[in-house]
Write an enzyme that holds these catalytic residues in place. Sequence first.
Site, PDB file in Angstrom:
ATOM      1  N   TYR A  79       0.567  -5.261   6.224  1.00 40.75           N
ATOM      2  CA  TYR A  79      -0.833  -5.227   5.537  1.00 40.75           C
ATOM      3  C   TYR A  79      -2.010  -5.644   6.502  1.00 40.75           C
ATOM      4  O   TYR A  79      -3.089  -5.541   5.757  1.00 40.75           O
ATOM      5  CB  TYR A  79      -0.799  -5.723   4.068  1.00 40.75           C
ATOM      6  CG  TYR A  79       0.064  -5.146   3.278  1.00 40.75           C
ATOM      7  CD1 TYR A  79      -0.029  -3.856   2.963  1.00 40.75           C
ATOM      8  CD2 TYR A  79       1.301  -5.937   2.734  1.00 40.75           C
ATOM      9  CE1 TYR A  79       1.018  -3.191   2.013  1.00 40.75           C
ATOM     10  CE2 TYR A  79       2.073  -5.301   1.851  1.00 40.75           C
ATOM     11  CZ  TYR A  79       2.155  -3.823   1.521  1.00 40.75           C
ATOM     12  OH  TYR A  79       3.006  -3.124   0.931  1.00 40.75           O
ATOM     13  N   HIS A  89      -4.090   3.733   0.945  1.00 39.90           N
ATOM     14  CA  HIS A  89      -2.972   2.680   1.200  1.00 39.90           C
ATOM     15  C   HIS A  89      -3.121   2.196   2.464  1.00 39.90           C
ATOM     16  O   HIS A  89      -3.426   2.979   3.578  1.00 39.90           O
ATOM     17  CB  HIS A  89      -1.753   3.314   1.017  1.00 39.90           C
ATOM     18  CG  HIS A  89      -1.250   3.791  -0.481  1.00 39.90           C
ATOM     19  ND1 HIS A  89      -1.246   3.169  -1.450  1.00 39.90           N
ATOM     20  CD2 HIS A  89      -1.275   4.969  -0.765  1.00 39.90           C
ATOM     21  CE1 HIS A  89      -0.865   3.842  -2.637  1.00 39.90           C
ATOM     22  NE2 HIS A  89      -1.203   5.042  -2.180  1.00 39.90           N
ATOM     23  N   LEU A  90      -2.963   0.803   2.689  1.00 38.83           N
ATOM     24  CA  LEU A  90      -3.074   0.523   4.025  1.00 38.83           C
ATOM     25  C   LEU A  90      -1.874   0.561   4.957  1.00 38.83           C
ATOM     26  O   LEU A  90      -2.027   1.028   6.036  1.00 38.83           O
ATOM     27  CB  LEU A  90      -3.110  -1.223   3.969  1.00 38.83           C
ATOM     28  CG  LEU A  90      -4.486  -1.993   3.164  1.00 38.83           C
ATOM     29  CD1 LEU A  90      -3.850  -2.951   2.257  1.00 38.83           C
ATOM     30  CD2 LEU A  90      -5.170  -2.663   4.239  1.00 38.83           C
ATOM     31  N   SER A  91      -0.625   1.018   4.205  1.00 43.65           N
ATOM     32  CA  SER A  91       0.570   0.912   4.628  1.00 43.65           C
ATOM     33  C   SER A  91       1.023   2.386   4.903  1.00 43.65           C
ATOM     34  O   SER A  91       0.413   3.357   4.227  1.00 43.65           O
ATOM     35  CB  SER A  91       1.598   0.147   4.263  1.00 43.65           C
ATOM     36  OG  SER A  91       2.144   0.685   3.020  1.00 43.65           O
ATOM     37  N   GLU A 105      -7.361   8.244  -3.175  1.00 47.74           N
ATOM     38  CA  GLU A 105      -6.285   7.083  -3.106  1.00 47.74           C
ATOM     39  C   GLU A 105      -6.004   6.584  -1.654  1.00 47.74           C
ATOM     40  O   GLU A 105      -6.010   7.419  -0.897  1.00 47.74           O
ATOM     41  CB  GLU A 105      -5.080   7.633  -3.488  1.00 47.74           C
ATOM     42  CG  GLU A 105      -3.956   6.789  -3.637  1.00 47.74           C
ATOM     43  CD  GLU A 105      -2.477   7.541  -4.135  1.00 47.74           C
ATOM     44  OE1 GLU A 105      -2.583   8.422  -4.505  1.00 47.74           O
ATOM     45  OE2 GLU A 105      -1.441   6.657  -3.959  1.00 47.74           O
ATOM     46  N   ALA A 126       1.434  -0.905  -6.096  1.00 49.93           N
ATOM     47  CA  ALA A 126       2.578  -0.649  -6.542  1.00 49.93           C
ATOM     48  C   ALA A 126       2.392   0.473  -7.865  1.00 49.93           C
ATOM     49  O   ALA A 126       3.304   1.363  -8.147  1.00 49.93           O
ATOM     50  CB  ALA A 126       3.497  -1.550  -6.903  1.00 49.93           C
ATOM     51  N   ARG A 134       0.158 -11.804   2.438  1.00 52.18           N
ATOM     52  CA  ARG A 134       1.143 -11.286   1.904  1.00 52.18           C
ATOM     53  C   ARG A 134       1.617 -10.034   3.133  1.00 52.18           C
ATOM     54  O   ARG A 134       0.978  -9.471   3.735  1.00 52.18           O
ATOM     55  CB  ARG A 134       0.870 -10.146   0.936  1.00 52.18           C
ATOM     56  CG  ARG A 134       1.803  -9.053   0.409  1.00 52.18           C
ATOM     57  CD  ARG A 134       1.033  -8.020  -0.527  1.00 52.18           C
ATOM     58  NE  ARG A 134       1.858  -7.250  -0.931  1.00 52.18           N
ATOM     59  CZ  ARG A 134       1.434  -5.970  -1.483  1.00 52.18           C
ATOM     60  NH1 ARG A 134       0.210  -5.761  -1.494  1.00 52.18           N
ATOM     61  NH2 ARG A 134       2.387  -5.168  -2.135  1.00 52.18           N
ATOM     62  N   ASN A 187      -6.923   1.816  -4.411  1.00 48.31           N
ATOM     63  CA  ASN A 187      -5.643   1.384  -3.787  1.00 48.31           C
ATOM     64  C   ASN A 187      -4.986   0.779  -5.065  1.00 48.31           C
ATOM     65  O   ASN A 187      -5.167  -0.192  -5.266  1.00 48.31           O
ATOM     66  CB  ASN A 187      -5.853   0.327  -2.898  1.00 48.31           C
ATOM     67  CG  ASN A 187      -4.252   0.082  -2.010  1.00 48.31           C
ATOM     68  OD1 ASN A 187      -3.343   0.602  -2.856  1.00 48.31           O
ATOM     69  ND2 ASN A 187      -4.444  -0.466  -1.005  1.00 48.31           N
ATOM     70  N   PRO A 207      -2.660  -4.383  -8.007  1.00 46.91           N
ATOM     71  CA  PRO A 207      -1.938  -5.750  -8.133  1.00 46.91           C
ATOM     72  C   PRO A 207      -1.464  -6.175  -6.548  1.00 46.91           C
ATOM     73  O   PRO A 207      -1.128  -5.164  -5.703  1.00 46.91           O
ATOM     74  CB  PRO A 207      -0.771  -5.418  -8.799  1.00 46.91           C
ATOM     75  CG  PRO A 207      -0.572  -3.885  -9.282  1.00 46.91           C
ATOM     76  CD  PRO A 207      -2.101  -3.176  -8.953  1.00 46.91           C
ATOM     77  N   ASN A 208      -1.658  -7.393  -6.352  1.00 53.58           N
ATOM     78  CA  ASN A 208      -1.158  -8.070  -5.273  1.00 53.58           C
ATOM     79  C   ASN A 208      -2.167  -7.592  -3.845  1.00 53.58           C
ATOM     80  O   ASN A 208      -1.740  -8.473  -2.918  1.00 53.58           O
ATOM     81  CB  ASN A 208       0.377  -7.601  -4.798  1.00 53.58           C
ATOM     82  CG  ASN A 208       1.258  -7.825  -5.828  1.00 53.58           C
ATOM     83  OD1 ASN A 208       1.276  -9.228  -6.350  1.00 53.58           O
ATOM     84  ND2 ASN A 208       2.078  -7.246  -6.431  1.00 53.58           N
ATOM     85  N   ARG A 223       8.145   4.380  -2.349  1.00 53.97           N
ATOM     86  CA  ARG A 223       6.829   4.360  -1.927  1.00 53.97           C
ATOM     87  C   ARG A 223       6.208   5.729  -1.787  1.00 53.97           C
ATOM     88  O   ARG A 223       5.142   5.881  -1.629  1.00 53.97           O
ATOM     89  CB  ARG A 223       6.428   3.331  -1.035  1.00 53.97           C
ATOM     90  CG  ARG A 223       6.721   1.892  -1.282  1.00 53.97           C
ATOM     91  CD  ARG A 223       6.145   0.874  -0.279  1.00 53.97           C
ATOM     92  NE  ARG A 223       6.782  -0.281  -0.404  1.00 53.97           N
ATOM     93  CZ  ARG A 223       6.528  -1.376  -1.250  1.00 53.97           C
ATOM     94  NH1 ARG A 223       5.413  -1.193  -2.018  1.00 53.97           N
ATOM     95  NH2 ARG A 223       7.348  -2.484  -1.263  1.00 53.97           N
ATOM     96  N   ARG A 271       8.112   4.365   4.383  1.00 58.72           N
ATOM     97  CA  ARG A 271       8.706   2.900   3.897  1.00 58.72           C
ATOM     98  C   ARG A 271      10.012   3.082   2.863  1.00 58.72           C
ATOM     99  O   ARG A 271      10.751   4.165   3.257  1.00 58.72           O
ATOM    100  CB  ARG A 271       7.681   2.117   3.230  1.00 58.72           C
ATOM    101  CG  ARG A 271       6.500   1.612   4.342  1.00 58.72           C
ATOM    102  CD  ARG A 271       5.461   0.895   3.798  1.00 58.72           C
ATOM    103  NE  ARG A 271       5.969  -0.311   3.484  1.00 58.72           N
ATOM    104  CZ  ARG A 271       5.504  -1.434   2.585  1.00 58.72           C
ATOM    105  NH1 ARG A 271       4.164  -0.978   2.131  1.00 58.72           N
ATOM    106  NH2 ARG A 271       5.861  -2.365   2.301  1.00 58.72           N
ATOM    107  N   HIS A 321       3.088   4.376  -7.630  1.00 59.81           N
ATOM    108  CA  HIS A 321       4.428   4.978  -7.958  1.00 59.81           C
ATOM    109  C   HIS A 321       4.695   5.160  -9.229  1.00 59.81           C
ATOM    110  O   HIS A 321       5.670   5.794  -9.491  1.00 59.81           O
ATOM    111  CB  HIS A 321       5.293   4.162  -7.013  1.00 59.81           C
ATOM    112  CG  HIS A 321       4.816   3.453  -5.635  1.00 59.81           C
ATOM    113  ND1 HIS A 321       4.237   4.576  -4.886  1.00 59.81           N
ATOM    114  CD2 HIS A 321       4.471   2.324  -4.926  1.00 59.81           C
ATOM    115  CE1 HIS A 321       3.773   3.764  -3.773  1.00 59.81           C
ATOM    116  NE2 HIS A 321       4.058   2.436  -3.897  1.00 59.81           N
TER     117      HIS A 321
HETATM  118  C1  DQA Z   1      -0.042  -0.230  -1.103  1.00 59.04           C
HETATM  119  C2  DQA Z   1       1.433   0.547  -0.757  1.00 59.04           C
HETATM  120  C3  DQA Z   1       2.160   0.110  -2.222  1.00 59.04           C
HETATM  121  O1  DQA Z   1       3.349   0.718  -2.042  1.00 59.04           O
HETATM  122  C4  DQA Z   1       2.347  -1.617  -2.273  1.00 59.04           C
HETATM  123  O2  DQA Z   1       2.955  -1.562  -3.650  1.00 59.04           O
HETATM  124  C5  DQA Z   1       1.022  -2.319  -2.253  1.00 59.04           C
HETATM  125  C6  DQA Z   1       0.190  -1.829  -1.345  1.00 59.04           C
HETATM  126  C7  DQA Z   1      -0.717  -0.287   0.384  1.00 59.04           C
HETATM  127  O3  DQA Z   1      -2.022  -0.410   0.526  1.00 59.04           O
HETATM  128  O4  DQA Z   1      -0.045   0.106   1.438  1.00 59.04           O
HETATM  129  O5  DQA Z   1       0.794  -3.059  -3.091  1.00 59.04           O
HETATM  130  O6  DQA Z   1      -0.784   0.308  -1.757  1.00 59.04           O
END
Ligand code: DQA
Length: 147
Positions: free
Chosen positions: A22, A99-101, A97, A76, A17, A73, A9-10, A110, A106, A79
């Site tokens: 990101y 993650h960009l961030s 798995e 959210a 965003r 990826n 998602p997102n 997360r 954070r 979590h």
């Molecule tokens: C994320 C980190 C997650 O905590 C967040 O909800 C995302 C992006 C990342 O790629 O850093 O949607 O997965």
Amino acid sequence: MKLLVLNGPNLNMLGIRRPEVYGSRTLDEIMHDLAAYIRENGAEAEFFQSNHEGELIDRIHAAYGLIDGIIINPGAYSHYSYAIRDAIEAVGIPAVEVHLSDVHNRESFRAISVIEPVCIAQVSALGERSYFVGAQFILNRLKDPAV
Ligand code: DQA
């Protein structure tokens, strides 16, 4: 060798965003470059993004017997989605798995991933490079299980 790259998602909002967290590139741009990278390394890839937990689970199930490795990826869902965790475990396909961030530095929620225990690695904090390092990791593992 065939990989499945899943985005939760997102992640379709990349580029819009929170670019300071990101990056400013879109998901399509990043996946386009990742597809080329995977091809250059002698493998094929399929790509899927969804904002819906069940669709991600269906895609993981559909990979059974057809896909050699998963890069995910989960956004959210990382979590708290025990359902995605169980789907990865159920199909038994090696998964990384990404993650960009920097999820470990954070908000505290997360730092916890319920997906990580069923993955062979977690890569975070490298921006879009996390996907490429994840791909490299899984391709190395598939080519040589001892790595
Ligand atoms: C994320 C980190 C997650 O905590 C967040 O909800 C995302 C992006 C990342 O790629 O850093 O949607 O997965």
